[in-house]
Design a protein around this motif. Structure first.
Motif, PDB file in Angstrom:
ATOM      1  N   GLN A   1      28.573  37.902  34.001  1.00 13.67           N
ATOM      2  CA  GLN A   1      29.533  38.403  33.035  1.00 13.67           C
ATOM      3  C   GLN A   1      29.038  38.193  31.606  1.00 13.67           C
ATOM      4  OE1 GLN A   1      32.117  40.147  33.572  1.00 13.67           O
ATOM      5  NE2 GLN A   1      32.145  39.999  35.786  1.00 13.67           N
TER       6      GLN A   1
ATOM      7  N   ALA B   1      35.087  40.622  31.605  1.00 11.65           N
ATOM      8  CA  ALA B   1      36.087  40.982  32.607  1.00 11.65           C
ATOM      9  C   ALA B   1      37.431  40.326  32.362  1.00 11.65           C
ATOM     10  CB  ALA B   1      35.588  40.623  34.008  1.00 11.65           C
ATOM     11  N   ASP B   2      37.500  39.328  31.459  1.00 12.08           N
ATOM     12  CA  ASP B   2      38.757  38.638  31.191  1.00 12.08           C
ATOM     13  C   ASP B   2      39.597  39.327  30.123  1.00 12.08           C
ATOM     14  OD1 ASP B   2      38.069  36.793  33.050  1.00 12.08           O
ATOM     15  OD2 ASP B   2      38.212  35.043  31.739  1.00 12.08           O
TER      16      ASP B   2
ATOM     17  N   PRO C   1      36.826  32.338  33.229  1.00 19.91           N
ATOM     18  CA  PRO C   1      37.388  33.357  34.103  1.00 19.91           C
ATOM     19  C   PRO C   1      38.274  32.737  35.171  1.00 19.91           C
ATOM     20  CG  PRO C   1      35.112  32.950  34.662  1.00 19.91           C
ATOM     21  CD  PRO C   1      35.397  32.138  33.435  1.00 19.91           C
TER      22      PRO C   1
ATOM     23  N   GLY D   1      30.336  40.923  40.860  1.00 21.08           N
ATOM     24  CA  GLY D   1      28.937  40.923  40.480  1.00 21.08           C
ATOM     25  C   GLY D   1      28.137  42.029  41.123  1.00 21.08           C
TER      26      GLY D   1
ATOM     27  N   GLU E   1      29.247  35.115  40.572  1.00 19.66           N
ATOM     28  CA  GLU E   1      29.950  36.164  39.860  1.00 19.66           C
ATOM     29  C   GLU E   1      29.955  35.853  38.365  1.00 19.66           C
ATOM     30  OE1 GLU E   1      31.597  38.857  41.153  1.00 19.66           O
ATOM     31  OE2 GLU E   1      31.095  38.482  43.226  1.00 19.66           O
ATOM     32  N   GLN E   2      30.217  34.596  37.995  1.00 17.97           N
ATOM     33  CA  GLN E   2      30.294  34.214  36.589  1.00 17.97           C
ATOM     34  C   GLN E   2      28.985  34.487  35.865  1.00 17.97           C
ATOM     35  OE1 GLN E   2      31.665  30.251  35.874  1.00 17.97           O
ATOM     36  NE2 GLN E   2      33.358  30.396  37.329  1.00 17.97           N
TER      37      GLN E   2
ATOM     38  N   GLY F   1      30.130  45.568  39.117  1.00 19.16           N
ATOM     39  CA  GLY F   1      30.536  45.518  37.724  1.00 19.16           C
ATOM     40  C   GLY F   1      32.046  45.541  37.573  1.00 19.16           C
ATOM     41  N   VAL F   2      32.533  46.181  36.499  1.00 15.45           N
ATOM     42  CA  VAL F   2      33.950  46.190  36.160  1.00 15.45           C
ATOM     43  C   VAL F   2      34.464  47.626  36.168  1.00 15.45           C
ATOM     44  CG1 VAL F   2      35.682  45.617  34.414  1.00 15.45           C
ATOM     45  CG2 VAL F   2      33.712  44.110  34.758  1.00 15.45           C
TER      46      VAL F   2
ATOM     47  N   MET G   1      26.317  34.881  31.643  1.00 19.28           N
ATOM     48  CA  MET G   1      27.536  34.562  30.927  1.00 19.28           C
ATOM     49  C   MET G   1      27.410  33.219  30.222  1.00 19.28           C
ATOM     50  SD  MET G   1      31.405  33.988  32.266  1.00 19.28           S
ATOM     51  CE  MET G   1      31.131  32.239  32.473  1.00 19.28           C
TER      52      MET G   1
ATOM     53  N   PRO H   1      34.736  36.060  28.518  1.00 25.44           N
ATOM     54  CA  PRO H   1      34.003  36.917  29.442  1.00 25.44           C
ATOM     55  C   PRO H   1      34.555  38.335  29.412  1.00 25.44           C
ATOM     56  CG  PRO H   1      34.526  34.819  30.475  1.00 25.44           C
ATOM     57  CD  PRO H   1      35.270  34.849  29.180  1.00 25.44           C
TER      58      PRO H   1
ATOM     59  N   ALA I   1      36.669  43.712  39.455  1.00 24.82           N
ATOM     60  CA  ALA I   1      35.438  43.181  38.887  1.00 24.82           C
ATOM     61  C   ALA I   1      34.688  42.374  39.942  1.00 24.82           C
ATOM     62  CB  ALA I   1      35.733  42.294  37.678  1.00 24.82           C
TER      63      ALA I   1
END
Length: 614
Positions: free
Chosen positions: A32, A46-47, A20, A450, A28-29, A453-454, A12, A44, A448
């Motif tokens: 993304q 997921a945001d 995020p 790591g 986790e970041q 995934g999402v 990310m 990101p 979401a």
């Protein structure tokens, strides 16, 4: 057009003001990726409050498709129709919205036909594409007309900060399909301030008969081939630490043989198509909080029909754009964007005469976060030279329960400007018609992490009013009028992530696409459809497959049966530079239709030899 500096990568990119939820761990970041289409600014993945889908370079390498429409068909809420084989005209439906109600951008540039109001997605080949973002839902407040169903934004390849590197691929497959691709990219100087990319490709196939003669006896039973020749180029230079600029270019030329159900069996029909996007851009940091972006662009759509060697009609569209966008960092978690856009749209055709269209637009947006709450608001005013103005807005909210779970909700108003065919086509156009309008509401639950995934489950509803329909005038002609109403409501689920070392993508949609004027289902929209892909790297191998399923759909003259298609792929790295790729399409040799009377490919296989310079 929007933030050309942003590149999609697995790690990310940390962008100020688009961070995020604070409770997310650093590990986790780092997983993304970044998307830009959902807000016109980097954030990101997921945001995103709106339903967003990202197809990155690995997804493009994995797919069995060679054009953008085949890959986009794997996105939640998306259906693709095709009138025959590769290169044939196709339709894009996002959440039941038609092709004219779903916007396609190439590097932010409009490339749709002014006559039809839709882009030729099937002419855009994946060889020139770096990644694709799809946003579902009503986002005219960000992009103007045509974004009722959503937006497909295609980003072409760019160079990197490394010495120039070359690559090529050669492919052969069923229907005597041949494809060649050659590319080069890298830096032109030692400090990497000037980077470039050039990609050229050619695909030729003998194809198959596009129309079933048993359904249309007057169609020519011969095979319908396709030839595509495409090129993409990009050049970027960093003038200072605060300013950079460059140029981008994409052109795709296609010649497609097709059948005419109302001709004679000896007719030879061809369409000559071109999609072009060219832009000059500059990005600058005016202060620590204020960045500005300029784009001057031209998008083209050209189509000419040839019958028995004689051109019978021609439609040449051009979209000339200027965009000035500004991003202002109000505080760490609060960003304001505002800008101006001007579009000149023209159509040169031997079928109809239309005055040029001029559109002046202003837009503003806000994204921010206060504690666990996330906000997005966008407004836009578009002033048209031919029918007046249209307002759009988008309001979105998200709430994070913890580091993984969040809920979102949004409400939006959008419009679609009448196409030149709607306004000016002889005996059917109506210069007095007004834009189509829509209002949408949606709510979603998202998880979401790591590890997997999402995952997202979304409920949505869109109501259309003022729909343009063609009604009889009593003299045998059908005239464009604002008489239609429609409602599309449904549930869609998506998953972009992994199970261990296996990359997984899954989606399903249950919808009720209702024509409220005639009290029947909208044509070519299935009530149920889904897709699933899985790919895994095992040593020097990468293996995987695609499964695409759809329920029955109403078409203009029939009901199309449901279908399920399975595609497989395997890639072997011979050395660090050389690889071989084998694919099987329609593994179980299913006989199915995407449009009434039009054939689809039976079981087929391709093999590709590739090389890349390290």
């Amino acid at each position: 057009m929007f933030h050309p500096l942003v590149r999609v990568v697995r790690p990310m990119l940390v962008v100020a003001g688009a961070l995020p939820f604070a409770a997310l761990a650093q590990t986790e970041q780092a997983l993304q990726p970044i998307v830009v289409t959902a807000t016109r600014a980097p954030e990101p993945f997921a945001d995103a409050i709106a339903q967003a889908t990202l197809f990155d370079a690995q997804d493009i390498a994995d797919t069995n498709s060679s054009d953008a429409s085949g890959l986009v068909a794997l996105a939640p809420g998306v259906q693709i129709t095709r009138n025959g084989g590769p290169g044939a005209s196709s339709g894009l439906y996002i959440r039941g919205a038609s092709s004219a109600q779903s916007l396609v951008l190439v590097d932010g540039v409009r490339v749709e036909s002014a006559g039809l109001g839709a882009a030729q997605l099937s002419q855009l080949m994946l060889d020139e594409i770096d990644h694709i973002e799809v946003v579902n839902g009503n986002v005219s407040a960000l992009y103007g007309s045509g974004a009722i169903g959503g937006v497909v934004q295609i980003f072409t390849k760019e160079g990197g900060n490394h010495p120039p590197r070359f690559n090529f691929e050669a492919e052969y497959g069923s229907y005597h399909t041949q494809r060649q691709q050659l590319g080069a990219n890298g830096a032109l100087d030692q400090d990497g301030r000037t980077t470039f990319n050039v990609t050229v490709s050619r695909e030729k196939t003998d194809g198959f008969s596009s129309i079933d003669p048993a359904v249309a006896p007057n169609a020519n039973p011969n095979a319908n081939g396709y030839l595509n020749e495409s090129v993409a180029a990009a050049l970027r230079h960093a003038f200072t630490d605060k300013w950079d600029g460059g140029v981008r270019f994409l052109q795709s030329n296609g010649i497609n043989s097709f059948d005419d159900a109302y001709g004679v069996p000896t007719d030879l029909n061809k369409s000559h198509d071109r999609v072009r996007s060219a832009s000059v851009f500059a990005n600058g940091r005016l202060t620590d909080r204020w960045t500005t972006h300029f784009t001057l662009a031209q998008g083209q759509d050209r189509a000419a029909i040839e019958q028995n060697g004689v051109t019978t009609n021609r439609f040449d569209s051009e979209n000339r754009q200027f965009v000035w966008q500004n991003d202002f960092q109000l505080a760490r978690d609060h960003k304001l964007l505002f800008g101006y856009e001007h579009v000149d749209q023209s159509l040169d055709s031997d079928e109809l005469a239309a005055p040029d269209r001029h559109v002046n637009s202003v837009f503003a947006g806000y994204v921010g976060r206060i504690g666990a709450s996330q906000f997005q608001a966008n407004v836009r005013r578009d002033q048209y030279s031919d029918f007046g103005g249209a307002n759009s807005y988008y309001l979105g909210y998200g709430y994070n329960f913890d580091a993984h779970w969040k809920v979102t909700a949004s409400y939006a108003a959008s419009f679609r400007a009448p196409s030149f065919d709607d306004l000016y086509y002889p005996f059917s156009g109506n210069p007095s018609i007004q834009p189509e309008r829509s209002h949408s509401v949606e709510a979603a639950l998202q998880y979401a992490s790591g590890k997997i995934g999402v995952l997202r489950l979304t409920a949505f509803q869109t109501r259309y009013t003022n729909l343009i329909d063609y009604a009889g005038d009593g003299s045998g002609f059908y005239i464009a009028q604002n008489v239609g109403r429609a409602k599309i409501q449904g549930i869609e689920g998506s998953w972009e992530g992994h199970v261990g070392a296996t990359d997984v993508r899954a989606s399903f949609t249950f919808q009720n696409p209702l024509d409220e004027t005639n009290h029947e289902e909208l044509t070519r929209r299935a009530r149920r459809f889904a897709s699933f892909t899985a790919h895994r790297s095992i040593g020097a191998w990468r293996v995987g497959g695609e499964w695409i399923v759809s329920g029955a759909r109403n078409d203009y003259e029939s009901t199309l049966a449901g279908y399920g298609v399975v595609n497989l792929s395997a890639r072997y790295e011979i050395t660090k530079s050389w690889y071989v790729d084998a694919r099987i399409d329609n593994l179980f040799d299913k006989d199915y239709e995407l449009a009434y009377s039009y054939n689809t490919p039976r079981r087929g296989a391709t093999i590709t030899l590739g090389w890349r310079q390290l």
